[in-house]
Design a protein around this motif. Structure first.
Motif, PDB file in Angstrom:
ATOM      1  N   GLY A  22       2.325 -18.073   0.680  1.00 42.85           N
ATOM      2  CA  GLY A  22       2.313 -16.811  -0.084  1.00 42.85           C
ATOM      3  C   GLY A  22       0.962 -16.116  -0.016  1.00 42.85           C
ATOM      4  O   GLY A  22       0.887 -14.893   0.094  1.00 42.85           O
ATOM      5  N   THR A  23      -0.117 -16.898  -0.040  1.00 41.54           N
ATOM      6  CA  THR A  23      -1.447 -16.278  -0.029  1.00 41.54           C
ATOM      7  C   THR A  23      -1.747 -15.629   1.323  1.00 41.54           C
ATOM      8  O   THR A  23      -2.669 -14.840   1.435  1.00 41.54           O
ATOM      9  N   MET A  24      -0.963 -15.980   2.341  1.00 41.99           N
ATOM     10  CA  MET A  24      -1.231 -15.414   3.675  1.00 41.99           C
ATOM     11  C   MET A  24      -0.291 -14.256   4.017  1.00 41.99           C
ATOM     12  O   MET A  24      -0.374 -13.703   5.101  1.00 41.99           O
ATOM     13  N   ILE A  25       0.579 -13.901   3.105  1.00 39.83           N
ATOM     14  CA  ILE A  25       1.627 -12.944   3.461  1.00 39.83           C
ATOM     15  C   ILE A  25       1.073 -11.540   3.721  1.00 39.83           C
ATOM     16  O   ILE A  25       1.654 -10.780   4.481  1.00 39.83           O
ATOM     17  N   PHE A  26      -0.056 -11.205   3.104  1.00 40.89           N
ATOM     18  CA  PHE A  26      -0.629  -9.877   3.351  1.00 40.89           C
ATOM     19  C   PHE A  26      -1.917  -9.985   4.171  1.00 40.89           C
ATOM     20  O   PHE A  26      -2.867  -9.245   3.945  1.00 40.89           O
ATOM     21  N   ARG A  27      -1.950 -10.934   5.094  1.00 38.74           N
ATOM     22  CA  ARG A  27      -3.190 -11.135   5.850  1.00 38.74           C
ATOM     23  C   ARG A  27      -3.539  -9.927   6.715  1.00 38.74           C
ATOM     24  O   ARG A  27      -4.675  -9.749   7.101  1.00 38.74           O
ATOM     25  N   ALA A  66      -2.286  -1.408   9.692  1.00 43.34           N
ATOM     26  CA  ALA A  66      -1.198  -1.768   8.772  1.00 43.34           C
ATOM     27  C   ALA A  66      -0.902  -0.617   7.818  1.00 43.34           C
ATOM     28  O   ALA A  66       0.256  -0.284   7.565  1.00 43.34           O
ATOM     29  N   LEU A  67      -1.968   0.012   7.315  1.00 36.71           N
ATOM     30  CA  LEU A  67      -1.768   1.089   6.329  1.00 36.71           C
ATOM     31  C   LEU A  67      -1.213   2.359   6.967  1.00 36.71           C
ATOM     32  O   LEU A  67      -0.570   3.156   6.303  1.00 36.71           O
ATOM     33  N   MET A  68      -1.487   2.541   8.270  1.00 35.66           N
ATOM     34  CA  MET A  68      -1.012   3.763   8.928  1.00 35.66           C
ATOM     35  C   MET A  68       0.417   3.622   9.463  1.00 35.66           C
ATOM     36  O   MET A  68       0.987   4.583   9.972  1.00 35.66           O
ATOM     37  N   LEU A  69       0.977   2.436   9.358  1.00 39.04           N
ATOM     38  CA  LEU A  69       2.346   2.245   9.831  1.00 39.04           C
ATOM     39  C   LEU A  69       3.310   3.007   8.912  1.00 39.04           C
ATOM     40  O   LEU A  69       3.209   2.886   7.687  1.00 39.04           O
ATOM     41  N   PRO A  70       4.219   3.792   9.498  1.00 37.71           N
ATOM     42  CA  PRO A  70       5.096   4.601   8.636  1.00 37.71           C
ATOM     43  C   PRO A  70       6.158   3.788   7.877  1.00 37.71           C
ATOM     44  O   PRO A  70       7.336   3.804   8.216  1.00 37.71           O
ATOM     45  N   VAL A  71       5.711   3.065   6.889  1.00 44.61           N
ATOM     46  CA  VAL A  71       6.640   2.356   5.999  1.00 44.61           C
ATOM     47  C   VAL A  71       6.160   2.565   4.573  1.00 44.61           C
ATOM     48  O   VAL A  71       4.973   2.818   4.340  1.00 44.61           O
ATOM     49  N   VAL A 107       1.189 -15.409  -7.029  1.00 49.22           N
ATOM     50  CA  VAL A 107       0.673 -15.588  -5.663  1.00 49.22           C
ATOM     51  C   VAL A 107       0.750 -14.261  -4.890  1.00 49.22           C
ATOM     52  O   VAL A 107      -0.206 -13.868  -4.222  1.00 49.22           O
ATOM     53  N   LEU A 108       1.873 -13.568  -5.018  1.00 50.11           N
ATOM     54  CA  LEU A 108       2.023 -12.282  -4.320  1.00 50.11           C
ATOM     55  C   LEU A 108       0.969 -11.285  -4.791  1.00 50.11           C
ATOM     56  O   LEU A 108       0.378 -10.569  -3.986  1.00 50.11           O
ATOM     57  N   LEU A 109       0.760 -11.257  -6.102  1.00 51.28           N
ATOM     58  CA  LEU A 109      -0.230 -10.311  -6.642  1.00 51.28           C
ATOM     59  C   LEU A 109      -1.622 -10.639  -6.110  1.00 51.28           C
ATOM     60  O   LEU A 109      -2.353  -9.752  -5.661  1.00 51.28           O
ATOM     61  N   SER A 110      -1.982 -11.925  -6.174  1.00 46.25           N
ATOM     62  CA  SER A 110      -3.342 -12.242  -5.730  1.00 46.25           C
ATOM     63  C   SER A 110      -3.473 -12.117  -4.210  1.00 46.25           C
ATOM     64  O   SER A 110      -4.563 -11.838  -3.711  1.00 46.25           O
ATOM     65  N   ALA A 111      -2.370 -12.287  -3.484  1.00 48.61           N
ATOM     66  CA  ALA A 111      -2.437 -12.135  -2.023  1.00 48.61           C
ATOM     67  C   ALA A 111      -2.796 -10.701  -1.636  1.00 48.61           C
ATOM     68  O   ALA A 111      -3.489 -10.476  -0.650  1.00 48.61           O
ATOM     69  N   ILE A 112      -2.340  -9.743  -2.428  1.00 48.11           N
ATOM     70  CA  ILE A 112      -2.666  -8.356  -2.115  1.00 48.11           C
ATOM     71  C   ILE A 112      -3.962  -7.921  -2.805  1.00 48.11           C
ATOM     72  O   ILE A 112      -4.655  -7.015  -2.349  1.00 48.11           O
ATOM     73  N   TRP A 113      -4.290  -8.606  -3.889  1.00 47.48           N
ATOM     74  CA  TRP A 113      -5.489  -8.233  -4.645  1.00 47.48           C
ATOM     75  C   TRP A 113      -6.772  -8.694  -3.943  1.00 47.48           C
ATOM     76  O   TRP A 113      -7.723  -7.953  -3.808  1.00 47.48           O
ATOM     77  N   PHE A 114      -6.761  -9.968  -3.541  1.00 52.80           N
ATOM     78  CA  PHE A 114      -7.980 -10.552  -2.973  1.00 52.80           C
ATOM     79  C   PHE A 114      -7.934 -10.511  -1.453  1.00 52.80           C
ATOM     80  O   PHE A 114      -6.994 -11.039  -0.859  1.00 52.80           O
ATOM     81  N   ARG A 115      -8.956  -9.913  -0.845  1.00 50.06           N
ATOM     82  CA  ARG A 115      -8.970  -9.820   0.619  1.00 50.06           C
ATOM     83  C   ARG A 115      -9.600 -11.047   1.255  1.00 50.06           C
ATOM     84  O   ARG A 115      -9.286 -11.406   2.360  1.00 50.06           O
ATOM     85  N   LYS A 116     -10.524 -11.668   0.516  1.00 45.97           N
ATOM     86  CA  LYS A 116     -11.197 -12.847   1.076  1.00 45.97           C
ATOM     87  C   LYS A 116     -10.986 -14.038   0.143  1.00 45.97           C
ATOM     88  O   LYS A 116     -10.847 -13.848  -1.070  1.00 45.97           O
TER      89      LYS A 116
END
Lengths: 278, 271
Positions: free
Chosen positions: B70-75, B86-91, B159-168
Motif C-alpha cells: 500500500g505504501t508503494m501504490i503512489f510511487r 503522472a500529474l499531466m496524464l489525462p485522468v 496506508v492509502l492516505l499516508s502513501a499519497i501524503w508522504f513522498r519520502k
C-alpha cells in the motif's frame, strides 16, 4: 487560448516567484519564453498547465481552470518537461499504454516524427540514451495534437543534428489551432522558430512582442567599428567586430538575434522596453 | 467528480505495465521466502507446519505485506521526474484513487492469498510425505479470517492516505502514523479507566479494593478486586449489545473518512 490575469505565485509566501503576471496567448503561434535562471519560467508553465496552483489571480486555458486538472483539459494540454523518466517498456508498448488517453493522438504523425529523428520504432525505452528518449517524448508530445504544448528546455540533451530535426518537426507540426510555448536558454537553437518573445524578469512578464514587431523597432547588425552605426542601444564585441542592436530608424530589414536581444533587454531594460510600450 | 470507466481500465492496464517487473519479481521473492520459511518450519518443528501456524502466519503476513504494498501504490508521485508525467496524464483524481483502491484492497490481498495457499499446499505435501507430519492444509478455513479483513479495512485507508501524503520514507512514516494513535488510545484508555475506578472498593470488601483491568470504549469495562496474589476476581461490565452499535458505526466510519481524505489529497497534488 491562454489568459493569465494578475497571477501571483509563491512556493513560500515570503518569496514570491510570480507577481501580477498578465499574459494572453493566441493559437497558431510559437512563443519563446526567455528569462534568467530562477526567473520563474518553469513555475509559469506549471501554473498554466495546472501542476502548480496560483496564490491569487486567474488562469484560464482553453476555457478551463488548470488547477482543477480535469481530464478534458489535460487531453488538450501537453507538457514536455526538462527532466523526465521513461517507464521500462518498448516504444510500441508505451504508445499502446499512453496514446489512448489522448483522443486526437495520431499514430501516423508519431511515426513521421520518429522517422525525422531517425529513431527506430521498435526498441526498449530503457535501452535508449537520454537524448533518444527525449526524441521519443517530443514525437509523442506533438502527436497528441494537444491544443497547447508547453516545452521546458526541449533542446537540452539533443545532439547537433537533432536540434535541426527538432526545428523541422516543430515547424512542420504546428497547426492553426495549436499554440506552443518553449522555455529555453538555448535561444540560438530555436530563434528561427519563434513567432513571439516573452521575457520574464522581476517576477513578471516585462515584454511580449512578436519577432516582426521587434525587428521593426530594432535592427541587428554586424559592424567593424561602433562609429559605423548611429547610437547603438547595445553592442557586443565579436571576432568580426561588433554585433550591434540599434533603433531601427530607417526601417531596415534585419534578422533578429534572440540572444543579442535578450542580453540587450537585460542590460538596457528601460531603453528597450520604452520602445515597445503601447 | 469525473469518472470514466474507459480511462479507469486504461490506467489499471498502465499500472500493471509500468510496474510489471516489480510485481513479478516481488511475487517471486515472496513465494521464495514463504517456501523457505514454511519448509524450514515443516522440517524442524515437532509437529511440522501445523494448521494453526499456517493460519496465524497468513494473517500476520497479509497485514504486514498489504501495508508494504500500500505504501508503494503512489510511487509515481515520489520523484519530481515521474510526478510531472503522472500529474499531466489525462485522468481524474477519482480514477487514480479507484485504481489505487482496487490494487490495495482487492488485487494485492487476492494475489498474496493465492501465493500463500500455493506455498502452503507445496509445504503441506512435503510435510506429510517427507517429514511425516500429516497436518491439515489451511485454505482460509480457519476461525479468524473475518477479523483479519476487519483489521485490513481499518489500516489500509490510513496506508492509502499516508502513501499519497508522504513522498519520502513512506513506509516508516506510515508505520508511525498507524502506531501513534494506537499508543495514544491505549494510554488515554488506561488512564481514563484508572480514573473511573479511582480508589473504589466493593461493599463488605474486607480490605479488598477494585483495580482497573481493561476497557473497550462503548463495549466493556473490567475491574478486578485485589486479594491474595493470583486470587484476583475480574468483573466484566458489558454495554447492552443494542447500544454497542454506536461504537461499531463510529469505528466503521473512520476508515471511510481516511479514504475520503486520501482522495482529497490526491486531488490537490501539486508539483
Amino acid at each position: 487560448m491562454v489568459s493569465l490575469q494578475h497571477l501571483y505565485f509563491a512556493y513560500n509566501k515570503a518569496v514570491p516567484i510570480l507577481e501580477d503576471v498578465n499574459l494572453s496567448l493566441r493559437p497558431g503561434r510559437i512563443y519563446g519564453l526567455l528569462g534568467k535562471n530562477g526567473a520563474g519560467k518553469s513555475s509559469l508553465m506549471y501554473n498554466i498547465c495546472g501542476l502548480l496552483f496560483p496564490a491569487s489571480g486567474s488562469v484560464s486555458v482553453l476555457g478551463h481552470t488548470p488547477a482543477l486538472r480535469r481530464p478534458a483539459f489535460l487531453q488538450q494540454v501537453c507538457l514536455l518537461p526538462e527532466d523526465f523518466e521513461m517507464p521500462p517498456m518498448r516504444i510500441s508498448e508505451y504508445l499502446r499504454m499512453y496514446a489512448p488517453f489522448y483522443p486526437h493522438f495520431s499514430h501516423e504523425a508519431f511515426e513521421n516524427y520518429m522517422k525525422v529523428f531517425g529513431m527506430p520504432a521498435q526498441q526498449s525505452l530503457q535501452a535508449l540514451s537520454h537524448g533518444e528518449q527525449k526524441k521519443v517524448l517530443i514525437s509523442f508530445t506533438l502527436a497528441t495534437n494537444a491544443k497547447l504544448i508547453l516545452m521546458d528546455e526541449p533542446t537540452n540533451g539533443l545532439d547537433i543534428p537533432s536540434k535541426r530535426q527538432f526545428r523541422k518537426v516543430i515547424a512542420g507540426g504546428l497547426q492553426e489551432d495549436q499554440c506552443i510555448v518553449i522555455s529555453t536558454h538555448q535561444v540560438k537553437d530555436l530563434d528561427s522558430l519563434i513567432d513571439e518573445v516573452l521575457i520574464l524578469e522581476d517576477r513578471r512578464i516585462i515584454l511580449q512582442e512578436s519577432v516582426s514587431g521587434i525587428t521593426e523597432k530594432l535592427s541587428f547588425r554586424q559592424v567593424m567599428s561602433l562609429e559605423e552605426t548611429e547610437m547603438p542601444v547595445y553592442s557586443e564585441g565579436s571576432l568580426k567586430g561588433y554585433a550591434v542592436v540599434a533603433v531601427n530608424r530607417k526601417a531596415e530589414q534585419s534578422r533578429m538575434d534572440m540572444e543579442m536581444f535578450f542580453n540587450a533587454v537585460m542590460t538596457e531594460k528601460e531603453k528597450i522596453l520604452s520602445l515597445f510600450q503601447r | 467528480m469525473h469518472f470514466s470507466f474507459h480511462r479507469f481500465i486504461l490506467l489499471l492496464r498502465m499500472q500493471f505495465a509500468v510496474n510489471r517487473r516489480m510485481y513479478l519479481l516481488g511475487a517471486a521473492a515472496i513465494a521464495g521466502l514463504l517456501l523457505v520459511y514454511m519448509l524450514f518450519r515443516a522440517a524442524n518443528a515437532t509437529f511440522g507446519f501445523e494448521f494453526d501456524i499456517q493460519e496465524e502466519n497468513f494473517e500476520l503476513s497479509l497485514c504486514f505485506l498489504s501495508l508494504v504494498f500500500g505504501t508503494m501504490i503512489f510511487r509515481q508521485f515520489g520523484a519530481k521526474t515521474r510526478r510531472v508525467q503522472a500529474l499531466m496524464l489525462p485522468v481524474s483524481a477519482l480514477e487514480r484513487f479507484a485504481v489505487a483502491f482496487l490494487m490495495v484492497f482487492i488485487v494485492f490481498p487476492a494475489t498474496y492469498s493465492g501465493i500463500y495457499v500455493l506455498c502452503c499446499a507445496v509445504t503441506n505435501l512435503a510435510d506429510a510425505h517427507l517429514f511425516g507430519h500429516p497436518n491439515q492444509l489451511y485454505v482460509f478455513n480457519g476461525d479468524s479470517e473475518v477479523m483479519t479483513l476487519k483489521i485490513l479495512y481499518l489500516i489500509l485507508p490510513v496506508v492509502l492516505l499516508s502513501a499519497i501524503w508522504f513522498r519520502k520514507l513512506t513506509f516508516v512514516k506510515t508505520v508511525v502514523m498507524l502506531c501513534l494513535p494506537v499508543l495514544v488510545f491505549s494510554f488515554f484508555n488506561s488512564a481514563l479507566g484508572k480514573l473511573v475506578v479511582n480508589s473504589g472498593s466493593p461493599a463488605n470488601s474486607g480490605g479488598a479494593k477494585y483495580v482497573f483491568w481493561n476497557a473497550m470504549p462503548f463495549e466493556s469495562f473490567a475491574v478486578a478486586t485485589t486479594g491474595r496474589p493470583g486470587m484476583e476476581t475480574v468483573y466484566n461490565v458489558f454495554l447492552p449489545a443494542g447500544q454497542q452499535w454506536i461504537f461499531t458505526l463510529f469505528a466503521a466510519l473512520i476508515p471511510l473518512l481516511f479514504l475520503y481524505l486520501a482522495y482529497l489529497k490526491l486531488r490537490e497534488q501539486e508539483l
